[in-house]
Design a protein around this motif. Structure first.
Motif, mmCIF file in Angstrom:
data_model
loop_
_atom_site.group_PDB
_atom_site.id
_atom_site.type_symbol
_atom_site.label_atom_id
_atom_site.label_comp_id
_atom_site.label_asym_id
_atom_site.label_seq_id
_atom_site.Cartn_x
_atom_site.Cartn_y
_atom_site.Cartn_z
ATOM 1 N N ILE A 9 0.847 -1.223 0.027
ATOM 2 C CA ILE A 9 0.048 -0.008 -0.108
ATOM 3 C C ILE A 9 0.850 1.197 0.089
ATOM 4 N N GLN A 10 1.998 1.329 0.690
ATOM 5 C CA GLN A 10 2.831 2.310 0.802
ATOM 6 C C GLN A 10 3.554 2.633 -0.743
ATOM 7 N N ARG A 11 4.009 1.942 -1.228
ATOM 8 C CA ARG A 11 4.558 1.785 -2.636
ATOM 9 C C ARG A 11 3.441 2.343 -3.641
ATOM 10 N N GLN A 12 2.103 1.620 -3.529
ATOM 11 C CA GLN A 12 1.058 2.059 -4.545
ATOM 12 C C GLN A 12 0.779 3.516 -4.258
ATOM 13 N N ARG A 13 0.816 4.025 -2.902
ATOM 14 C CA ARG A 13 0.379 5.388 -2.726
ATOM 15 C C ARG A 13 1.478 6.570 -3.266
ATOM 16 N N ARG A 14 2.638 5.823 -3.076
ATOM 17 C CA ARG A 14 3.845 6.765 -3.319
ATOM 18 C C ARG A 14 3.703 6.823 -5.153
ATOM 19 N N ILE A 15 3.576 6.003 -5.850
ATOM 20 C CA ILE A 15 3.442 5.829 -7.279
ATOM 21 C C ILE A 15 2.123 6.879 -7.804
ATOM 22 N N PHE A 16 0.972 6.397 -6.658
ATOM 23 C CA PHE A 16 -0.246 7.240 -7.103
ATOM 24 C C PHE A 16 0.059 8.613 -7.049
ATOM 25 N N PHE A 17 0.675 9.197 -5.923
ATOM 26 C CA PHE A 17 0.608 10.580 -5.849
ATOM 27 C C PHE A 17 1.683 11.271 -6.630
ATOM 28 N N GLN A 18 2.580 10.511 -7.282
ATOM 29 C CA GLN A 18 3.601 10.992 -8.396
ATOM 30 C C GLN A 18 2.698 11.199 -9.725
ATOM 31 N N LYS A 19 1.804 10.402 -9.844
ATOM 32 C CA LYS A 19 0.916 10.693 -11.154
ATOM 33 C C LYS A 19 -0.055 11.410 -11.072
ATOM 34 N N LEU A 20 -0.843 11.654 -9.965
ATOM 35 C CA LEU A 20 -1.792 12.683 -10.025
ATOM 36 C C LEU A 20 -1.521 14.150 -9.575
ATOM 37 N N LYS A 21 -2.260 14.842 -10.060
ATOM 38 C CA LYS A 21 -1.949 16.323 -9.311
ATOM 39 C C LYS A 21 -2.906 16.413 -7.748
ATOM 40 N N VAL A 22 -2.232 16.453 -6.892
ATOM 41 C CA VAL A 22 -2.967 16.161 -5.541
ATOM 42 C C VAL A 22 -3.511 17.551 -5.048
ATOM 43 N N PRO A 23 -4.669 17.445 -4.627
ATOM 44 C CA PRO A 23 -5.332 18.614 -4.074
ATOM 45 C C PRO A 23 -4.441 19.362 -2.818
ATOM 46 N N PHE A 24 -4.788 20.695 -2.846
ATOM 47 C CA PHE A 24 -3.866 21.376 -1.812
ATOM 48 C C PHE A 24 -4.190 20.817 -0.320
ATOM 49 N N SER A 25 -5.669 20.475 -0.035
ATOM 50 C CA SER A 25 -5.959 20.144 1.292
ATOM 51 C C SER A 25 -5.046 18.984 1.670
ATOM 52 N N ILE A 26 -4.562 18.051 0.718
ATOM 53 C CA ILE A 26 -3.666 16.830 1.205
ATOM 54 C C ILE A 26 -2.334 17.201 0.820
ATOM 55 N N SER A 27 -1.750 17.773 -0.112
ATOM 56 C CA SER A 27 -0.489 18.324 -0.483
ATOM 57 C C SER A 27 0.147 19.079 0.601
ATOM 58 N N GLN A 28 -0.683 19.820 1.193
ATOM 59 C CA GLN A 28 -0.021 20.659 2.312
ATOM 60 C C GLN A 28 0.751 19.862 3.446
ATOM 61 N N PHE A 29 0.155 18.537 3.244
ATOM 62 C CA PHE A 29 0.922 17.848 4.667
ATOM 63 C C PHE A 29 2.427 17.137 4.246
ATOM 64 N N THR A 30 2.810 17.497 2.739
ATOM 65 C CA THR A 30 4.076 17.278 2.370
ATOM 66 C C THR A 30 5.166 18.223 3.007
ATOM 67 N N ARG A 31 4.487 19.454 3.254
ATOM 68 C CA ARG A 31 5.604 20.647 3.776
ATOM 69 C C ARG A 31 5.480 20.557 5.295
ATOM 70 N N VAL A 32 6.559 20.363 5.790
ATOM 71 C CA VAL A 32 6.563 20.054 7.200
ATOM 72 C C VAL A 32 7.732 21.073 7.821
ATOM 73 N N LEU A 33 7.765 21.228 9.010
ATOM 74 C CA LEU A 33 8.633 22.076 9.675
ATOM 75 C C LEU A 33 10.124 21.617 9.464
ATOM 76 N N ASP A 34 11.041 22.435 9.363
ATOM 77 C CA ASP A 34 12.227 22.105 9.049
ATOM 78 C C ASP A 34 12.900 21.264 10.528
ATOM 79 N N LYS A 35 14.046 20.837 10.165
ATOM 80 C CA LYS A 35 14.731 19.967 11.251
ATOM 81 C C LYS A 35 15.246 20.521 12.455
ATOM 82 N N ASN A 36 15.747 21.896 12.355
ATOM 83 C CA ASN A 36 16.320 22.470 13.535
ATOM 84 C C ASN A 36 15.276 23.062 14.170
ATOM 85 N N MET A 37 14.071 23.569 13.626
ATOM 86 C CA MET A 37 12.960 24.150 14.478
ATOM 87 C C MET A 37 12.327 23.222 15.162
#
Length: 221
Positions: A55-83
């Motif tokens: 499921i993890q591998r299928q989801r990764r390939i699935f997200f690469q092929k599709l244009k993901v909505p902002f409500s979901i894609s915002q969870f890829t932008r995370v706080l930087d390591k130092n902060m």
């Protein structure tokens, strides 16, 4: 002159070459049944992987092929390591170490309980946000299913409460004595850490709250 001799062993044919000049003779290998040992092969593509890895591998390939909505894609932008390291260092001082001792009856000890500062879980966090009692909200980036926390950033914006998307749910769970948790909010602070909390809140506002509308225009990129 070379002299060749052929003789059979079962189905295989061995060719011997005798020469006076060659000292070391070649011995070809035969990988039939009961003969030479076969070389090691990479059998990873034949392995039966567990369902969650598929499921993890299928989801990764699935997200690469599709244009993901902002409500979901915002969870890829995370706080930087130092902060994020600074945030976890501060929150570890308010860490819930275990269950609340029910034998304590004095009101002074109850006020100083560390469990009053951190609240976890979607229901308790959302109620604090709606009442505007939360100082800030931390949301894990790897919640599955994502529908559980998709609406939480927009709720924080409406109530003007700083929020942050951070790695990961197991680290958040350690703060509240659990394996994992989807989100954490802070309701009260002691006077010692007011300046540190102000810096963290300003960082959350600049990186997430203020950039929310701009990031909407670039969704899925």
């Amino acid at each position: 002159m070379l002299k060749n001799k052929k003789f059979t062993i079962g189905r295989s044919v061995i060719v011997e070459q005798k020469s006076k000049t060659v000292e070391f003779q070649a011995h070809p290998r035969f990988f039939g049944i009961g003969q030479d040992i076969q070389p090691k092969k990479d059998l990873s593509r034949f392995v039966k992987w567990p369902a969650y890895i598929k499921i993890q591998r299928q989801r990764r390939i699935f997200f690469q092929k599709l244009k993901v909505p902002f409500s979901i894609s915002q969870f890829t932008r995370v706080l930087d390591k130092n902060m994020s390291k600074q945030v976890f260092q501060l929150l570890s001082k308010y860490k819930i170490e275990g269950k609340i001792n029910k034998e304590i009856d004095s009101t002074e000890n109850k006020k100083n309980q560390k469990s009053l500062f951190l609240k976890h879980g979607i229901e308790s966090v959302s109620s604090l946000v709606e009442k505007k009692k939360a100082l800030f909200v931390l949301i894990a980036h790897d919640v599955n299913p994502i529908e559980c926390v998709v609406w939480l950033p927009s709720l924080c914006l409406e109530m003007n409460i700083p929020f942050c998307i951070i790695k990961n749910k197991s680290k958040l769970g350690k703060l509240v004595n659990r394996k994992k948790t989807s989100c954490i909010s802070m309701s009260f602070i002691s006077g010692k850490h007011k300046e540190e909390i102000k810096k963290i809140i300003n960082c959350f506002r600049s990186n997430f709250n203020n950039r929310y509308e701009d990031a909407k225009k670039r969704w899925g990129k």
